[in-house]
Structure formats: C-alpha cells, structure tokens
Write an enzyme that holds these catalytic residues in place. Structure first.
Site, PDB file in Angstrom:
ATOM      1  N   HIS A 126      -4.312  57.295  31.471  1.00 22.19           N
ATOM      2  CA  HIS A 126      -5.743  57.396  31.768  1.00 22.19           C
ATOM      3  C   HIS A 126      -6.287  56.081  32.322  1.00 22.19           C
ATOM      4  CE1 HIS A 126      -6.406  61.071  28.917  1.00 22.19           C
ATOM      5  NE2 HIS A 126      -5.819  61.392  30.049  1.00 22.19           N
TER       6      HIS A 126
ATOM      7  N   ARG B 175      -2.188  66.820  16.898  1.00 25.45           N
ATOM      8  CA  ARG B 175      -2.358  67.147  18.309  1.00 25.45           C
ATOM      9  C   ARG B 175      -2.326  65.904  19.185  1.00 25.45           C
ATOM     10  NH1 ARG B 175      -6.156  71.653  21.179  1.00 25.45           N
ATOM     11  NH2 ARG B 175      -5.714  71.019  23.306  1.00 25.45           N
TER      12      ARG B 175
ATOM     13  N   ARG C 268     -23.498  79.858  26.034  1.00 26.21           N
ATOM     14  CA  ARG C 268     -22.838  79.270  24.852  1.00 26.21           C
ATOM     15  C   ARG C 268     -21.444  79.851  24.612  1.00 26.21           C
ATOM     16  NH1 ARG C 268     -28.113  80.045  22.704  1.00 26.21           N
ATOM     17  NH2 ARG C 268     -29.350  78.170  23.016  1.00 26.21           N
TER      18      ARG C 268
ATOM     19  N   HIS D 190      -2.089  62.635  38.419  1.00 24.16           N
ATOM     20  CA  HIS D 190      -2.044  62.566  36.963  1.00 24.16           C
ATOM     21  C   HIS D 190      -0.608  62.529  36.421  1.00 24.16           C
ATOM     22  CE1 HIS D 190      -3.124  63.065  32.796  1.00 24.16           C
ATOM     23  NE2 HIS D 190      -2.458  64.199  32.717  1.00 24.16           N
TER      24      HIS D 190
ATOM     25  N   GLU E 142       5.202  66.062  32.610  1.00 21.05           N
ATOM     26  CA  GLU E 142       4.700  66.659  31.359  1.00 21.05           C
ATOM     27  C   GLU E 142       5.790  67.466  30.661  1.00 21.05           C
ATOM     28  OE1 GLU E 142       1.736  66.269  29.852  1.00 21.05           O
ATOM     29  OE2 GLU E 142       0.394  65.492  31.389  1.00 21.05           O
TER      30      GLU E 142
ATOM     31  N   ASN F 218      -0.684  63.293  23.483  1.00 25.56           N
ATOM     32  CA  ASN F 218      -1.157  62.187  24.314  1.00 25.56           C
ATOM     33  C   ASN F 218      -0.089  61.132  24.558  1.00 25.56           C
ATOM     34  OD1 ASN F 218      -3.839  63.110  24.730  1.00 25.56           O
ATOM     35  ND2 ASN F 218      -4.270  62.591  22.602  1.00 25.56           N
TER      36      ASN F 218
ATOM     37  N   HIS G 270      -0.326  59.023  27.530  1.00 24.80           N
ATOM     38  CA  HIS G 270      -1.607  59.298  28.182  1.00 24.80           C
ATOM     39  C   HIS G 270      -2.646  58.192  28.063  1.00 24.80           C
ATOM     40  CE1 HIS G 270       0.076  63.190  28.920  1.00 24.80           C
ATOM     41  NE2 HIS G 270      -1.029  63.616  29.494  1.00 24.80           N
TER      42      HIS G 270
ATOM     43  N   LYS H 159      -8.358  72.619  25.800  1.00 28.01           N
ATOM     44  CA  LYS H 159      -9.163  71.446  26.170  1.00 28.01           C
ATOM     45  C   LYS H 159      -9.718  71.659  27.571  1.00 28.01           C
ATOM     46  CE  LYS H 159      -7.225  67.565  23.606  1.00 28.01           C
ATOM     47  NZ  LYS H 159      -6.735  66.189  23.768  1.00 28.01           N
TER      48      LYS H 159
ATOM     49  N   GLU I 110      -7.704  68.475  17.355  1.00 26.46           N
ATOM     50  CA  GLU I 110      -7.228  67.108  17.486  1.00 26.46           C
ATOM     51  C   GLU I 110      -7.757  66.178  16.416  1.00 26.46           C
ATOM     52  OE1 GLU I 110      -7.820  65.332  21.355  1.00 26.46           O
ATOM     53  OE2 GLU I 110      -6.119  64.006  21.071  1.00 26.46           O
TER      54      GLU I 110
ATOM     55  N   LYS J 140       3.913  72.959  23.121  1.00 31.98           N
ATOM     56  CA  LYS J 140       2.494  72.634  23.068  1.00 31.98           C
ATOM     57  C   LYS J 140       1.745  73.607  22.158  1.00 31.98           C
ATOM     58  CE  LYS J 140      -1.623  71.332  25.448  1.00 31.98           C
ATOM     59  NZ  LYS J 140      -2.259  70.787  26.643  1.00 31.98           N
TER      60      LYS J 140
END
Lengths: 371, 371
Positions: A255, A244, A125, A270, A189, A248, A251, A147, A240, A230
C-alpha cells in the site's frame, strides 16, 4: 461460451454465506442466477475496458431471464475508486430504481468490484451484489470476503464497508484475454496463500506455475485453492478483528508503494506491489531473525521466476526515501496506537500477525533496502 | 453545567448494544466516556449553529481526559447531508488519523448525526461513534437505532448504512436553546411513538404537552419514553426487515413532501413534514375503513393544538400535484415490487405495516386532499 462443469467454493458466514463458482462460461448464466435470487432488476457496473468485451452478453442473459437490466460504464483504472465515481454509480442505481430485493452486478477487476460492492453496501443501506471478477487478482482476492471501498488522497481503501456478495462467478474464460502483466500481477496473490499457511501449495506452485499460466486444470486448481484459503480465513474472522489480518501479508509495504507512485498503474499495479511486499515481508522477517535467509531467497526467487518485481528499485522512477514510505504506512488501516502491524513469517506457510513493530525498525530496514 | 442524575435507556443489540443517557449536563462528561471506551483520539463533527454554543466545552472535556481532540464545523441545514460533505468529513477524519479504536463524535441535530454517523460507518470500514443530539428530534429519533445516511437528488436518506453508536448522550440542557419551531418539530416524533403502539402515552401527551414543552421532569419522561419505544422496536428488528418499518409511520408522506419543497427548511422542516404525514396516515387509514374518523380527528387535533401543521396546504408555496407527490414516494426505500408500503392504523396505538397498497389508491387520496 456455455456453462459446463464448475468448481464451487462455499464461504461460510452464517446468514451472509455465499458461493464462489469457478469455471468456464459461467458469465452467460448470470440471468438465471439473478432470477434464482429473486431479483426483478439489476444494474451492471463495469468499465470501458471490460464493458465492450462482456457487457452485451451479461445484459442479454439478464434480459432473457426477465430482469430489468441497466448498466453504467466507468473509466478504467484505480482512480475510478473515488468519491466522485461512487456518487455517479449511486445516482445510476437510484435512477434505475434498484430496490432492496434487486441486484448490483460488478463486472470487472478489483477496482470495479470494490467500487460497485461499496455502492451496493450503501444503496438504501444495503442491497445485494453479484461479483463477476474478470481479472485473476479479482478472482482470487478482491471478490472474496466482502471488503469494499474507495481511495482518498490519504490512502487506498480507507473508506469502505464490509458487504458480502450474494454470489461470485469466476468465469475462467475471461482470463484468456488478460495481458501477461495482468495475469502475473494476479498470480502474486495466489503465491500469497501458499506463503500464509500452505507450504505444500507454494511448493506445488514452484513446480507447476507454467501450467497455471497456460490455463486449464492447473489454473482452475490454483484459483480454487486460493479462494478456499481466503474463504477459510474470512469465515474465522469476517470483520478483521484477528486472523483475517493474515491476508495482508505483503500489503502494508504494498500500500505504501502504491501511494508513493500515486496509484499510477503504468508504473506499478497492485499485484506487482504485493509481489514486492511479499519479498520485503520475508526479508524483514529474516532480518528480525524470525525466518531463514534461505526462505526469503526462495520466495524472491519464485516471484522473479514468473517475471514479478521483488525490489523497490524494480519500480520505474522515484518513490521517495524510507521516511516518506514509513509515513505512507502510517495511514494504513492496520495502524493501532502508533505502532505498526505487519504480517511476518516464521517460515514459508508460517505467517503470523506482529502487532507491535516499532516504526524505527521499519525505517532502518527500508533505508537499507533503498541504499 | 455539571452532570447530575440521568435516566439510562439500554438498547439491546447483542454485541452492538449501547446506552442512551438522558439528563442535564451530560455533554461535559463526554471526555471521561470517550476514555472509558478506550479511544485515544476523537473528532467532533458539528455545524456552524451548534458549534459556537458547545464545541469548546466538548473539546475541553476530551482534552481534559487526555484525548487528541479535533473538529470539523459544517454548514447548517439539510443540504449538508450530501456526498460532498461526506467526502469532506471523511478527509478530516483521515487527516486527524482517527483509527479503528478511536471515535467520531456527532454534536448536533439529525443532519449532523446522520452524516457523522455515516462517515464513522465507512471510515476504515467502521469506527465507533458517540452521538450528542442537540435537538429534540435527534434525541428521540435520529440518534437512536443506527440509521445513518445522506440525501441525493433522488430522495432523502437513500444512501447510508446501519451503524450503531457506542453511546448516546441526550443532554436536556441543550433543549432550552431551541426555537419553539424546532422544539415543536421534534415533538411530532414524540407523538409518533404514542400513535404506533402506546395509546396511554398519547393520552398522557394530550394532557401534559404544555409541561413537556416547558421542560423539567415531564420533558425527560417524554424523551425517555420515546427512546425506550424506539429501542424496543429496533431491538426486535435492527435491519428493518419487519417491525422496524413501524417507525416510518407518517414518513412515506413526509419524505415526499420534503422532496417536493427540495428540502427547503424555511418552508418545511422534517418534524413538520412528519406531523402532516401522521395526520395523513390516520386520514388514509380512516378512508380505507381501518380506523374511525374520530381517531383521525383526535390525532390532527393534538398536532394542531401544539402548533404543528397537519395539512399539505399548511406548507407555504407550491408542492405539485398528487401524481408528482406519488412519484416522489416511488423512490422511497420502502418500495417493494412496485407496490407501496405504508404504515397504517387500526386505531391510536394500533399501527401496522401495509405492504401492498396500490399506487392508484394513494393517488385518489392525495388528489382529494389537494382539492
């Protein structure tokens, strides 16, 4: 390689705060850093491209600091971000008896960072992780902000966790071994941070991009500025629920395009998808009357100047029609209530979250772009 | 079934606070609860034992409230807490387009609660969950406190996440359908709360256990007292950096015993392992001179009185020798620095965390118990 001066970017997240260090030779100091964090053991997760280059020196550094070091070397490529490899890494960490005070060390690009970070998030965990990003894209993006995740057939990064690393070592020496294509992809990026909220950074990149590509001080500055940008956005909105989402920018399109080529990195990596996505986000903004055609042209021109793709047609082979791409967007995490959330712009450096875009508008825009 | 009066136990965890409701007929109100939470869609995760009993009424309740309802029915048993089924549930949730505002509903015992809760934790980096625990064990333990996870060959619950549910509905009607063995197994966890820090509750159980087994008010009181006790400990230490470890009273032994029978529920179910573990924890405490032999006898006597096993020899078949059991403990999450952490007791209701137990002491104790 030896540790010389480095730039530090703090990421302020309360008790989950950590540092990003950017500079030459940082990788060989990881043993001392791990020891300073109180770890007794560390497992290095890497891939078959990066491992042969750096694994020996990272392990040697850990062992010299008195840690029990182990490693797992995975196949390179996006398809490694799978449940199967997550299980494989989890079992390796358990076999190495990595305990709650110990460390997972992600040595690689974004794929390794996301997978190893996720494995650390769910082992017992949650155990700590050090990120050693070895691509420009990972240094400015995927190793910052916590992330982590894997892909499924429904889409990219749909399964994952928020799990902040304890330290990020962005060793700039490793960038000298990247292929031009890999470096360019990461650069997309970098450009994104200028487009989100920093017109002066974008203007600086337009003037200085050849120096950034050449290495040295300009490159370190570009990385540090990106990480600072960032880190600032993540500090405002770790999970997010708001700002945040600005990260994206480009993005949602990206995606869908990556899904459309089934994450085939020979056709589209990417960062290239992000470059096309950034260009499309500005063109879509212009079409909606939010920004000028001139701004959209300026974005596209800079991306093209460095050799990045900017149109869907730049992708080799078929990607399907507008309806197919829209459907692939529907599985994006940023969907809410059937409407689509896009990051749009009122100008370069003036991006904002548009959370209520009717799918038909996107369909019309994409149909036009594919015509 | 219809919703009548119910008892509410609040779990105070800041912005992750939630309610446990305990009472008759709560399950059929889940649709209204899900709607009140703002969800548009919900996927019910259940198993082939529980599904045929309650899935139709849960789905009907969701649909009556206007939610898009879907479900996935898994094989019953501990072996369902695996990476394979985690992937299966994740894919089902993605296929059902469960978004960040939607819900995963865990309808079942501890296995379903842990697996579905974990799937919710990692879907889109976290969606909300409602727990509808259908066993006594799940009502008093596994649905409270946000621990979720799966098993691997290295041990139980070694992969997982902390993920608090948004609501727990402990519908006491479902307990009437449990087998005596299942009810007894859950009762072991009820006893645990008395042993940790509430001598008067343990004394009350000694006197009133037949009424608790019979149902009605005494049973609701036992469940509510257990949930309140657990909620209080979890509120003090959500992420198990301190006091929360008290909840592991009996569990270090129990996990080793379950691993020793390869999680074969025909030989040993979790609550039975906990019963043996509780007896062993008090005997080990007595052996170390921390508590009296009388207290250890009193604990064992009560567990035996209700029909629970209390000795390793009560487990049918072979479990291996002391060294093997010790090795199985070494993979427990509570290991730190090679020493073992046990929850021991200075008397009934006076448990504490002993974090520095030499493995040799445990080996000697287990050898004696197995002789």
């Amino acid at each position: 390689m030896s540790t010389t001066g480095f730039v530090t970017v703090p990421v302020a997240l309360g008790e989950r705060s950590y540092e990003i260090r950017i500079g030459s030779g940082l990788m060989t100091g990881v043993g001392a850093d791990a020891k300073a964090l109180g770890a007794r053991a560390a497992t290095v997760v890497t891939d078959a491209h990066v491992g042969p280059l750096y694994l020996d020196s990272v392990r040697a550094s850990l062992e010299a600091a008195g840690l029990a070091a182990s490693d797992i070397v995975l196949p390179p490529g996006e398809s490694t971000k799978s449940f199967r490899h997550l299980e494989e890494v989890s079992n390796a960490l358990l076999a190495a008896k990595i305990e709650r005070g110990d460390l997972v060390i992600a040595l690689g690009g974004g794929v390794i960072g996301d997978l190893a970070g996720f494995a650390a998030a769910i082992l017992r965990r949650g155990v700590r992780a050090i990120q050693i990003p070895t691509s420009l894209l990972a240094q400015v993006d995927s190793s910052v902000g916590g992330k982590t995740g894997i892909n499924t057939k429904a889409g990219k990064n749909l399964i994952g966790a928020f799990h902040q690393p304890s330290l990020v070592l962005a060793d700039t020496d490793v960038l000298d071994t990247l292929s031009p294509r890999e470096f360019r992809a990461g650069y997309a990026e970098v450009v994104k941070y200028g487009l989100i909220d920093d017109l002066s950074f974008f203007s600086w990149l337009e003037k200085n991009w050849t120096e950034v590509f050449a290495g040295g001080e300009a490159r370190t500055k570009a990385i540090a500025t990106s990480c600072t940008s960032k880190a600032s956005i993540v500090a405002r909105d770790e999970f997010e629920t708001g700002d945040r989402a600005l990260l994206n920018l480009g993005h949602t399109f990206a995606h869908a395009l990556e899904a459309a080529v089934a994450y085939d990195g020979t056709r589209l990596v990417h960062g290239e998808a992000v470059a096309i996505g950034l260009a499309l986000a500005f063109e879509f903004s212009a079409r909606l009357g939010l920004t000028s055609e001139d701004d959209a042209d300026r974005v596209r021109d800079h991306l093209k100047a460095v050799g990045l793709p900017t149109r869907i047609q730049d992708i080799p082979g078929e990607v399907g029609d507008a309806a197919h791409l829209l459907d692939l967007m529907g599985q994006d995490k940023k969907v809410s209530g059937g409407r689509l959330t896009f990051i749009l712009a009122r100008g370069i450096g003036r991006s904002f979250i548009a959370s209520d875009i009717p799918p038909q508008n996107v369909l019309g825009f994409l149909s036009e772009k594919l015509a």
